[in-house]
Design an enzyme around this catalytic site. Structure first.
Site, PDB file in Angstrom:
ATOM      1  N   GLY A  16       0.824  -1.206   0.000  1.00  0.00           N
ATOM      2  CA  GLY A  16       0.000   0.000   0.000  1.00  0.00           C
ATOM      3  C   GLY A  16       0.856   1.253   0.000  1.00  0.00           C
ATOM      4  O   GLY A  16       0.516   2.257  -0.635  1.00  0.00           O
TER       5      GLY A  16
ATOM      6  N   SER B  27      -3.200   9.787   8.048  1.00  0.00           N
ATOM      7  CA  SER B  27      -2.538   8.822   7.178  1.00  0.00           C
ATOM      8  C   SER B  27      -1.251   9.413   6.632  1.00  0.00           C
ATOM      9  O   SER B  27      -1.273  10.386   5.873  1.00  0.00           O
ATOM     10  CB  SER B  27      -3.447   8.429   6.009  1.00  0.00           C
TER      11      SER B  27
ATOM     12  N   ASP C 149       0.676   0.046  13.147  1.00  0.00           N
ATOM     13  CA  ASP C 149       1.070  -1.242  12.561  1.00  0.00           C
ATOM     14  C   ASP C 149       1.382  -2.304  13.623  1.00  0.00           C
ATOM     15  O   ASP C 149       1.610  -3.464  13.280  1.00  0.00           O
ATOM     16  CB  ASP C 149       2.299  -1.058  11.668  1.00  0.00           C
TER      17      ASP C 149
ATOM     18  N   LYS D  61      -6.136  -2.424   6.468  1.00  0.00           N
ATOM     19  CA  LYS D  61      -4.698  -2.694   6.297  1.00  0.00           C
ATOM     20  C   LYS D  61      -4.553  -3.905   5.361  1.00  0.00           C
ATOM     21  O   LYS D  61      -5.450  -4.208   4.599  1.00  0.00           O
ATOM     22  CB  LYS D  61      -4.039  -2.913   7.660  1.00  0.00           C
TER      23      LYS D  61
END
Ligand code: S3P
Length: 438
Positions: A97, A170, A319, A346
């Site tokens: 991503g 983000s 994460d 995710k």
């Protein structure tokens, strides 16, 4: 394709010293910025995981000559801000991503067309969040059904700066806008709802491009000069270290040292959360490499307790939740997380896949739209599906350390996207981990 499964059994205490691989976020950015710089850059400590190799491959396809990576070293012949060339076909970014979103920003500013695709997981991830602000800058960019890839970008070579308030924290979207802003007309300004990792800002400044930061706002002016090539060292990835921070915390008698780990304050939420749970993590040897703080971490086993995770720590540990959830499963009491709906988009739906996997090991889990409540319980052996998600695969390998029977984690191939040496490092510390292929 061969499937890779892990089988983990509880073993003795973990002991030893490990240097975790290079930081994934910083590695992507080092490759991209070195490609945009004028002259030759040498990156050392680069993560040679599949995700970063995806970025390397894409930039090669865009005409950037590179040697390596080998032993973490990549030499890049930068082409300057306007030197990229049209690729001969679609750019396949695999599972990554970060590659797709950062390159979307960069490619919006070019004067040729590109098509970005990825693997099954990446083809399901939301891309409108990055396409929408880039369109406001004048980019001609389309997403596939439901705002997912493929991304088709028809560069016009003429973007205009925007002032943009990010709807979600983000770093990928922020970075895409900043990369597009490098050649846009005017001053590009991004306002964050909460701080997200700031590597792009730090590294642009390190490459000699002026960036200003004030509170939650980042600003740069397009065409303000060239990026200067140079030497760049990538610190160890705290997101990879997190698995061993949890492993050594939950396996009684363990003591593990992790060296030269990145300690950027926009990334250290995992340390704050584990400490609040009672973990003993000592930080020493603090220094800086290439504008990023690094340190050695010593973690010693301690009984953990459940906590309510403060929402402001969520973007700073985004994460690391698969690993944190395993710590919660082995803690006494209940750990509650809210404000983390982002985990559903995710590499897998991490709330769903983690809840399902923990339940399969006998752990009590309640699932909310934006989080989980996990009550520490005796962990049983069982068979888990990682959902093809690298971090979930590694998290359940860690759960195997405190289970009363073997934990088999199915579909661990994607561990190679972020932590290619995970199995070897885990075994070196004392994991009883076998790899089964079928
Ligand atoms: C990343 C940002 C985060 C993170 C991802 C890497 C980056 O994603 O989850 O693994 O390198 O910018 P979001 O920008 O979607 O929060």
């Amino acid at each position: 394709m061969t499937r890779i499964d892990y089988r983990v059994r509880a073993a003795g205490p973990l002991q030893g010293t490990i240097r975790v691989p290079g930081d994934k976020s910083i590695s992507h950015r080092a490759v991209i910025l070195a490609a945009l710089a004028e002259g030759q850059s040498v990156v050392s400590g680069l993560l040679e995981g599949e995700d970063v190799l995806g970025t390397v491959g894409a930039l090669r396809a865009l005409g950037v000559a590179m040697t390596g990576p080998e032993g973490g070293r990549l030499t890049v012949q930068g082409v300057g801000l306007r030197g990229l060339q049209a690729p001969s076909g679609p750019l396949d970014l695999g599972n990554s991503g970060t590659s797709m979103r950062l390159l979307a920003g960069l490619l919006s500013a070019q004067s040729f067309a590109t098509r970005l695709v990825g693997d099954e997981s990446l083809m399901k991830r939301p891309m409108e969040r990055v396409a929408a602000p880039l369109r406001l800058m004048g980019a001609d960019i389309t997403t596939g059904p439901n705002g997912r890839p493929p991304l088709v970008i028809r560069g016009t070579g003429a973007l205009t700066a925007i002032r943009y308030a990010l709807p979600v924290a983000s770093a990928q979207v922020k970075s895409a806008i900043l990369l597009a802003g490098l050649t846009a007309r005017g001053s590009t300004e991004v306002i964050e709802p909460a701080p997200s990792r700031d590597h792009t800002e730090r590294m642009l400044a390190g490459f000699g491009y002026p960036v200003t930061r004030a509170g939650r706002e980042v600003r740069l002016t397009g065409n303000a000069g060239a990026l200067r090539a140079g030497a760049w060292e990538v610190p160890g990835d705290l997101s990879s270290a997190a698995f061993f921070l949890v492993a050594a915390s939950i396996r009684r008698g363990s003591r593990v040292v992790l060296t030269r780990v990145g300690m950027n304050p926009t990334r250290t939420g995992v340390i704050a959360i584990l400490r609040a749970m009672g973990a003993q993590i000592d930080v020493h040897g603090e220094t800086h490499v290439s504008g990023e703080p690094v340190a050695d971490l010593t973690v010693s086993a301690q009984p953990l307790r459940g906590v309510v995770i403060p929402p402001e720590l969520v973007p700073l540990a985004i994460d690391e939740f698969p690993a944190i959830f395993v710590a919660a499963a082995c803690a006494q009491g209940t750990t509650i997380l809210h404000g983390a709906a982002e985990l559903r988009v995710k590499e897998s739906d991490r709330l769903l896949v983690m809840a399902r996997g923990l339940r399969a090991l006998g752990v009590t889990v309640e699932e909310y739209p934006d989080g989980l409540a996990i009550t520490g319980s005796p962990v049983r052996g069982g068979v888990i599906d990682s959902g093809g998600d690298h971090r979930i695969a590694m998290a359940f390998a860690v759960a195997g350390l405190c289970a009363d029977g073997p934990v088999v984690v199915r579909d661990c191939r994607n561990v190679a996207t972020s932590f290619p040496g995970f199995v070897e490092d885990a075994r070196a510390l004392g994991f009883d981990l076998t790899v089964e292929t079928s």
